[in-house]
Structures are given as C-alpha cells and as structure tokens.
Design a protein around this motif. Structure first.
Motif, PDB file in Angstrom:
ATOM      1  N   ILE A  73     -36.440   7.515  -9.446  1.00 16.97           N
ATOM      2  CA  ILE A  73     -37.331   5.920  -9.121  1.00 16.97           C
ATOM      3  C   ILE A  73     -38.009   4.857  -9.591  1.00 16.97           C
ATOM      4  CG2 ILE A  73     -37.599   4.512  -6.819  1.00 16.97           C
ATOM      5  CD1 ILE A  73     -37.402   6.153  -5.689  1.00 16.97           C
ATOM      6  N   THR A  74     -37.281   3.688 -10.351  1.00 10.90           N
ATOM      7  CA  THR A  74     -38.052   2.763 -11.478  1.00 10.90           C
ATOM      8  C   THR A  74     -37.400   1.562 -11.123  1.00 10.90           C
ATOM      9  OG1 THR A  74     -36.134   2.784 -12.441  1.00 10.90           O
ATOM     10  CG2 THR A  74     -37.713   4.192 -13.244  1.00 10.90           C
ATOM     11  N   GLY A  75     -38.852   0.657 -11.295  1.00 11.93           N
ATOM     12  CA  GLY A  75     -38.691  -1.116 -10.867  1.00 11.93           C
ATOM     13  C   GLY A  75     -39.029  -1.431 -12.204  1.00 11.93           C
ATOM     14  N   PRO A  76     -38.882  -3.083 -12.340  1.00 15.29           N
ATOM     15  CA  PRO A  76     -38.869  -3.569 -12.929  1.00 15.29           C
ATOM     16  C   PRO A  76     -40.285  -3.036 -13.981  1.00 15.29           C
ATOM     17  CG  PRO A  76     -38.896  -5.760 -11.129  1.00 15.29           C
ATOM     18  CD  PRO A  76     -39.293  -3.620 -10.900  1.00 15.29           C
ATOM     19  N   VAL A  77     -39.503  -3.502 -15.574  1.00 15.80           N
ATOM     20  CA  VAL A  77     -40.839  -2.971 -16.214  1.00 15.80           C
ATOM     21  C   VAL A  77     -40.365  -4.280 -17.366  1.00 15.80           C
ATOM     22  CG1 VAL A  77     -40.143  -0.523 -16.562  1.00 15.80           C
ATOM     23  CG2 VAL A  77     -38.974  -1.797 -17.869  1.00 15.80           C
ATOM     24  N   ILE A  78     -41.649  -4.285 -18.165  1.00 15.48           N
ATOM     25  CA  ILE A  78     -42.003  -5.590 -19.589  1.00 15.48           C
ATOM     26  C   ILE A  78     -40.937  -5.046 -20.687  1.00 15.48           C
ATOM     27  CG2 ILE A  78     -44.341  -5.756 -20.604  1.00 15.48           C
ATOM     28  CD1 ILE A  78     -46.055  -5.963 -18.555  1.00 15.48           C
ATOM     29  N   LYS A  79     -39.885  -5.833 -20.397  1.00 18.39           N
ATOM     30  CA  LYS A  79     -39.195  -5.862 -21.855  1.00 18.39           C
ATOM     31  C   LYS A  79     -40.508  -5.717 -23.307  1.00 18.39           C
ATOM     32  CE  LYS A  79     -35.401  -6.930 -23.388  1.00 18.39           C
ATOM     33  NZ  LYS A  79     -34.230  -7.739 -23.487  1.00 18.39           N
TER      34      LYS A  79
END
Length: 172
Positions: A73-79
């Motif tokens: 499960i992943t959430g938003p990540v810093i691009k």
C-alpha cells in the motif's frame, strides 16, 4: 396391602420421547471428551502435550500471512523535482476537485497557519486552484527530509509571476 409393602415397591418410571434428544453421535463425542479428560489423570504429559500441539497449530495458522504477492500500500510520494522545471499543483491530501493548494512566504509556515479565517483565502494569491502551472525555483529541507518544501513561481492565471513556498508533495 400394608404400608410396608407399598414402600418396598419400585416407583414406576414413564419414558418420554423428547424432540431434539441427543442422537448416537452425542455419546461418542462425550465418550471422546471423557477419555481425553481421563488422560489428564493417567498420563498428564500426553494430555498437556496434545493441548500444546493444538495451540501451536493455531498460532502457525493464524500467523501465516497468506499470499506474499500482494502489492504494498502506497500513498502520495514526493516526486523527484528539478529546479527550473514546470509542474502542476495538486493537493495530495484532498479528493475534492475544488480544493486549493496554499502558498506561504516562508517554508515551514504551512504547519502554523490557521484555516478558520476566510479573509486569507481571498487575497495575495495564497490559495491556488489545483492544476495551476508553476516553476520550481529552490528547495528547503524540513524534519530530516530533503526537498520537503519548494519555492515556486506561478506561470498562469491571475497570480502569474507571484512566488511562494508550497509542500513538495503538492507539486506533481
């Protein structure tokens, strides 16, 4: 007949048929349980070993995680942002299309602002709609994470040319 003869007679018992009475399986199950419990008296090592084996089996079954091929499960990540590149603003924590992204004058001030006042939403280009195109000018680290904040310049809309700091996770 004397009273002595009446007291020596066996009482008459009537047999009743009960609906839902135990069937032949019930005495077998009761017999197994009785023999298992009698094992406690005759051979306690086997008795407690059997209980331990059942508990161990339950622990193994309950702790087996199942399929290891499930996606994480992943959430938003810093691009991986780069200075000079153009990106769009998108709030990582809002599903509402009308949600805005806040720009502040210094990095770190985002955590301190009070959202209960409506006056700050109408002036100085502090809240920009999602999808606004911005250029990244510089980065600031915070809380042990590199590039947590990005200084951006607005490239379109009424606030074109304004600069401010935004959370890097809100820049896509």
């Amino acid at each position: 007949m004397s009273t002595e003869e009446n007291t020596n007679q066996e009482p008459i018992v009537q047999q009743e048929t009960v609906v839902g009475a135990p069937t032949a399986e019930a005495p077998a199950a009761g017999g197994f349980l009785a023999s298992f419990l009698s094992l406690k008296e005759s051979n306690p090592k086997v008795f407690f070993g059997a209980i331990g084996g059942v508990v161990l089996l339950l622990i193994i079954v309950l702790s087996s995680g199942g399929d290891g091929n499930k996606p994480a499960i992943t959430g938003p990540v810093i691009k991986n942002l780069a200075i000079g590149q153009q990106y769009t603003l998108k709030s990582a924590n809002a599903y509402d299309a009308a949600a805005t992204v806040r720009l502040v004058s210094t990095p770190g001030a985002i955590a301190a602002y009070d959202d209960t006042e409506e006056a700050d939403r109408n002036g100085a280009c502090q809240h920009l709609p999602q999808g606004t195109i911005v250029s990244v000018l510089e980065f600031a680290d915070a809380y042990g994470k590199p590039k947590s904040y990005s200084k951006v310049r607005v490239e379109d809309g009424n606030c074109k040319g304004n600069e401010g700091w935004a959370l890097s996770i809100d820049i896509q």
